[in-house]
Design a protein around this motif. Structure first.
Motif, PDB file in Angstrom:
ATOM      1  N   ASN A 121      41.296  43.331  35.183  1.00 12.38           N
ATOM      2  CA  ASN A 121      41.235  42.661  36.478  1.00 12.38           C
ATOM      3  C   ASN A 121      41.989  41.340  36.486  1.00 12.38           C
ATOM      4  OD1 ASN A 121      39.660  44.167  38.438  1.00 12.38           O
ATOM      5  ND2 ASN A 121      37.992  44.020  36.946  1.00 12.38           N
ATOM      6  N   PHE A 122      42.107  40.745  35.341  1.00 13.08           N
ATOM      7  CA  PHE A 122      42.674  39.404  35.314  1.00 13.08           C
ATOM      8  C   PHE A 122      43.942  39.315  34.470  1.00 13.08           C
ATOM      9  CE2 PHE A 122      38.082  38.703  36.230  1.00 13.08           C
ATOM     10  CZ  PHE A 122      38.263  38.318  37.554  1.00 13.08           C
ATOM     11  N   VAL A 124      34.671  37.773  32.031  1.00 10.28           N
ATOM     12  CA  VAL A 124      34.992  37.717  33.464  1.00 10.28           C
ATOM     13  C   VAL A 124      35.294  36.288  33.886  1.00 10.28           C
ATOM     14  CG1 VAL A 124      33.966  37.864  35.783  1.00 10.28           C
ATOM     15  CG2 VAL A 124      33.799  39.814  34.230  1.00 10.28           C
ATOM     16  N   VAL A 125      34.424  35.363  33.506  1.00  7.48           N
ATOM     17  CA  VAL A 125      34.598  33.985  33.966  1.00  7.48           C
ATOM     18  C   VAL A 125      35.858  33.355  33.369  1.00  7.48           C
ATOM     19  CG1 VAL A 125      33.637  31.653  33.895  1.00  7.48           C
ATOM     20  CG2 VAL A 125      32.169  33.592  34.474  1.00  7.48           C
ATOM     21  N   ALA A 183      37.158  43.972  32.514  1.00  7.15           N
ATOM     22  CA  ALA A 183      37.313  42.606  33.019  1.00  7.15           C
ATOM     23  C   ALA A 183      38.722  42.087  32.729  1.00  7.15           C
ATOM     24  CB  ALA A 183      36.268  41.686  32.385  1.00  7.15           C
ATOM     25  N   TRP A 228      43.477  33.629  35.220  1.00  4.22           N
ATOM     26  CA  TRP A 228      44.261  34.298  36.243  1.00  4.22           C
ATOM     27  C   TRP A 228      44.472  33.385  37.454  1.00  4.22           C
ATOM     28  CZ3 TRP A 228      47.515  38.099  36.604  1.00  4.22           C
ATOM     29  CH2 TRP A 228      47.861  38.565  37.871  1.00  4.22           C
ATOM     30  N   SER A 229      43.419  32.673  37.835  1.00  6.66           N
ATOM     31  CA  SER A 229      43.530  31.793  39.000  1.00  6.66           C
ATOM     32  C   SER A 229      44.517  30.668  38.736  1.00  6.66           C
ATOM     33  CB  SER A 229      42.161  31.199  39.346  1.00  6.66           C
ATOM     34  OG  SER A 229      41.259  32.211  39.722  1.00  6.66           O
ATOM     35  N   TYR A 265      38.910  35.125  34.791  1.00  6.32           N
ATOM     36  CA  TYR A 265      39.104  34.706  36.186  1.00  6.32           C
ATOM     37  C   TYR A 265      39.784  33.348  36.259  1.00  6.32           C
ATOM     38  CZ  TYR A 265      37.550  32.318  40.475  1.00  6.32           C
ATOM     39  OH  TYR A 265      37.489  31.577  41.618  1.00  6.32           O
ATOM     40  N   GLU A 266      39.392  32.408  35.430  1.00  8.90           N
ATOM     41  CA  GLU A 266      40.010  31.086  35.464  1.00  8.90           C
ATOM     42  C   GLU A 266      41.462  31.118  34.990  1.00  8.90           C
ATOM     43  OE1 GLU A 266      39.324  28.478  36.865  1.00  8.90           O
ATOM     44  OE2 GLU A 266      37.175  28.214  37.044  1.00  8.90           O
TER      45      GLU A 266
END
Lengths: 255, 255
Positions: free
Chosen positions: B25-26, B156-157, B22, B163-164, B160-161
């Motif tokens: 990915n970020f 992941v969550v 994970a 990275w976003s 993801y934040e």
């Protein structure tokens, strides 16, 4: 009504169970499986689902993509690889915030369009025809060239965004809906679209529209994509079919 | 410098590997382990890491929470259960957007504070003393009373934040990854649309599409409206005209 989660040709029962678990965390309840590789029910799915057994047990199985999506009105296809298609490509957040405010994820949510969140098989992803049949592409922004987010992790991210957007809507109620499209509950279903496409395809197969046969797949895919982009209501779609039929039949007015 | 991920007393090697995956990915690269239950290295972690083996192999192990966090400046502790503490409790998004903009996640990012993202053991979560030692609590909004997000899904969550938020800072604020419809320079002109409408109108006037003449104005207006809603490119509009013409002319393919 919360969006429906559709797993297309999922392979491992473990992953189906992990998806159900992620769904439960984010208020998603309806799971549909298109041709699961190892059949159904799959005991591994239940073992992994950890508190989301009710979702696994209520999952419904469909033989193909079209039957699984026939009653839905808007399809969001999650794919790591943006294909060369003229379709809206959104991040999970944009997709969640873009969706009509009255498409509530809460049990109290009323009306609204029926939405499907579509996820492809573990290794290969969705086929082009399945992406073409969808209205919006969701791509999760990741760091590398190739995302290695697995199936359940993708559902986690998309589900998390839907849930967060819903939570925000419930708190600050700035729900303004100012687009020119039909209200979501009126949108044509995918079955309506399939009927249109069947009709149109039979017409075109009988003309020389494609000129050369090998161009048919891409031309046909482009046509489907551009027509769906207008988000027609069921009534509008019916008008369009009537128009096509009229032109096809070329009945003279005063005959 | 990207935030450091700190797993406190993680239990299963599988979960450590999934966390590394994970992270990759970020855009997160540094993994620290506090007293992993099954020792270290753990072969299961590497097996599961799928392309993030470099993160697993570079992970460093610490005997306790304090030594693992000594060089960091801001700690964000992720916990499902908000404890009764006078601390900021943020969603992952708030945490990501709240973080100092110069705390860049990109390799080019310079300076900024050294941030740690802290995750507790699979079952029990972080101890109160560890939460107390952190600056901010991150709680992932979920549907149920008790979240059943597992360790890697929480990473992941949060990842993801982060990275976003970073991606938004790098692009511009709109965060638009790709195109919605065709890029606006490709859109059909109104003259293109008028040509289409002239063609279509002449076809329809020659059929009995309208059935009764007084309905023509409203039906015609509706057709124009729904067709234009798709925001077609010039090329798409041309394809559509070709399709109409083919159907109108009904040329048999092999004639």
């Amino acid at each position: 009504m919360p969006p429906v989660v559709i797993l297309v040709r999922p392979q491992l029962g473990e992953n189906i169970g992990a998806v159900a678990r992620a769904m439960a965390n984010f208020g998603l309840t309806e799971l549909r499986l298109v041709a699961p590789r190892d059949g159904w029910p799959n005991p591994r799915a239940l073992e992994v689902s950890s508190g989301a057994g009710h979702i696994v047990e209520a999952a419904s199985v469909y033989p193909d993509f079209n039957s699984a999506t026939a009653d839905l009105q808007l399809l969001y296809a999650t794919t790591a690889r943006p294909r060369d298609m003229e379709k809206r490509v959104l991040t999970p957040r944009q997709a969640a915030e873009d969706s009509p405010p009255h498409t509530s994820l809460s049990p109290e949510g009323r009306g609204g369009s029926k939405i499907g969140l579509v996820f492809g098989p573990e290794r290969t992803g969705l086929e082009n025809s399945e992406i073409a049949a969808s209205d919006v592409i969701i791509t999760i922004p990741t760091s590398g060239e190739h995302s290695s987010l697995n199936l359940a992790q993708s559902v986690v991210v998309v589900g998390y965004e839907w849930w967060s957007a819903q939570a925000r809507r419930l708190t600050d109620d700035s729900g303004q809906m100012t687009n020119a499209s039909p209200s979501s509950s009126d949108l044509a279903t995918k079955a309506d679209w399939q009927s249109l496409f069947t009709q149109l395809e039979s017409y075109l197969d009988d003309t020389n529209y494609y000129r050369v046969d090998h161009k048919k797949p891409i031309m046909w895919q482009n046509l489907q994509t551009m027509l769906q982009r207008g988000l027609w209501s069921e009534q509008e779609l019916r008008s369009f079919r009537g128009m096509l039929r009229a032109i096809w039949e070329r009945e003279k007015k005063n005959r």
